[in-house]
Design an enzyme around this catalytic site. Sequence first.
Site, short mmCIF file in Angstrom:
data_model
loop_
_atom_site.label_atom_id
_atom_site.label_comp_id
_atom_site.label_asym_id
_atom_site.label_seq_id
_atom_site.Cartn_x
_atom_site.Cartn_y
_atom_site.Cartn_z
N ASP A 1 -10.59 1.37 -5.14
CA ASP A 1 -10.27 2.81 -5.12
C ASP A 1 -10.86 3.56 -6.31
OD1 ASP A 1 -8.79 2.75 -2.78
OD2 ASP A 1 -6.87 2.46 -3.81
N ASP B 1 0.83 -1.21 0.00
CA ASP B 1 0.00 0.00 0.00
C ASP B 1 0.87 1.26 0.00
OD1 ASP B 1 -2.79 0.95 0.28
OD2 ASP B 1 -2.08 1.82 2.15
N GLU C 1 1.87 -0.72 -4.96
CA GLU C 1 0.74 0.12 -5.38
C GLU C 1 1.31 1.49 -5.78
OE1 GLU C 1 -1.48 2.35 -2.78
OE2 GLU C 1 -3.18 2.58 -4.10
#
Length: 590
Positions: free
Chosen positions: A429, A333, A362
Amino acid sequence: MLLEAIYHQPKSQYAYAYDHETLHIRVRTKKDDMDRVSVVWGDKYDFHEETIRTSEMNVFARDTMFDYYEVEIKPPFRRFAYAFKFEKGDRTVFWNETGFKEDSLHSGGVGMLWSPSGMFEFPFLNTIDVFTPPEWVKDAVFYQIFPERFANGDASLNPPGTEAWTPDAVPTRDNFFGGDLQGVIDKLDYLEELGVTCIYFTPFFEAFSNHKYDTIDYLKVDPQFGDNETAKRLVDEAHARGIRVMLDAVFNHSGYYFPPFQDVLKNGEKSRFRDWFHIRDYPLAEDPLNYDTFGFVAQMPKLNTEHPEVKAYLLEVARYWIEDIGADGWRLDVANEVDHRFWREFRDTVKKANPDAYILGEIWHNSLAWLGGDQFDAVMNYPVTNAILDFFVKEEIDAAHFMGRLDAMLISYPRQANEAAFNLLDSHDTPRLLSIAEGDKERMKLAALFQLTYMGAPCIYYGDEVGMDGGADPGCRRPMVWEEDHQDQELLSFYQTLISLRRSHRALRDGSFRFISAESGSSVTAYERADDMSRFVIAANAGTKQEKIELSDLGQGTFRSLEDDTLYELKNGKLTLTLVPLQAVVLKEQ
Ligand code: ARE
């Protein structure tokens, strides 16, 4: 020749080791500028006229301004010195570190070629430096699960205030629906039938929110989802069905209720954890200006990953879930906000626990700085996502720009990074694919067809395959629709067929890829995927008008349409196709 357009950089994605004996050399030129481009090379310790060789390069990518040439070379002593040779009409130009030299090999101007000094150099191919992502990723089809919203398998774990799991349930920032890990175990048969081969879980460690990105305990499954034993059972049962499991590492920041942060809140400067975070001001209060955070989210204090104790703690977390629980990879992340040194140690730790584990960062942008082989195996390929959406779904770019945007990504990374890329069309997201397509299922299917026949590993966001829609976070996080009469069965079988097609043909996974039609002003694109077993030509019309395209340079052969068995015979390497709006054809060589 436009010499100003020429570009190359030694020891970069323009000159790298692909495996223990193979180098890839690339160079950029102005589009359609050259008749021939070659690499002139030799061993720097034995560099003279008789030992120097010439390897012709091929165009492997194009964008709207440039051609990118590539050649694969296996130098016998794993090192070489090299220059480029550009030819157009009767003009020949050589280029090495000292600059451009106009001439032919027989006159003085290129005397420089007989001396290694001034050449570009690949000094030595050391195997340990070769970027080697796990082989299995090329064959994988990922499926992303947001654990709170996939399936409720154990109602006794429901948090207080759990809402009803109905097809029209509305997700908000803070409501709960009771999804858990037992629920996923119960649905493994469904996933196996769909054909996916790796689950990517957003976080399931103990945290306060419904999305669990605000970790309290990194070594413990959130009690709302089960316990570590359930996680182990889930991994084992998934493995028994040939399905791998990737977890989400939220190491950029902790949650507000992470005990070390609570300790700093309580004890201020005296806390033994004060250096675990980046505190700006005491007394510490819940305010994102008082300490570094993710974004400006006070509930997510940024961790100091330079601190030895923080590092040791997080690396143990990384090891534990891979080695003791058996997970097959980590998605990282906010990966681009954590220091590179931490990620290098992280890679060593994870690969020691399992050399085959996948490390996926990410990062939403061009990410070369993390893809040199010492940090990540891949990144979430949002630039490719956006190109696919802009062309097939939003009809905002023509075929030439579509090719240009994809090819610009291919040249941005070494080939092994492109082969292990993580190609998604939507996620927790973003709005869901069907919503981005404003409900137009045919456009959604064109995008999915491209995704599932392109290089890199595709990932399907849970529920897309049964026609779920939803806008931006939190709208995209509805509970999975399980009632068959609320599922789009036709879409589900479309996904099943596509996944099975990809899985049955290596050519569609890591075969060669090339565009064979991508005209300026056109909404039709066509591309070829091939290996030594099979060859496919796939064409799609993302526009609103019928279009006829002529494909050339296809060699010999007969193709069969997978949809209706129509046969297409190549005439002089050519094939003519007429596609109605939003039609796609998948042709396989007989
Ligand atoms: C929630 C609300 C938001 C609200 C926010 C602030 O849903 O609407 O604005 O709170 O109060 C997690 C949760 C989110 C939550 C967030 C904060 O899933 O629901 O938002 O925490 O509490 C950038 C980062 C990238 C990041 C995205 C979201 O670079 O790393 O923003 N993604 C990860 C996860 C998220 C997660 C977090 C990070 C935090 O995948 O799910 O959010 O742990 C451009 C930029 C990108 C940018 C991207 C999206 O392309 O270049 O850098 O990504 O847009 O904004």
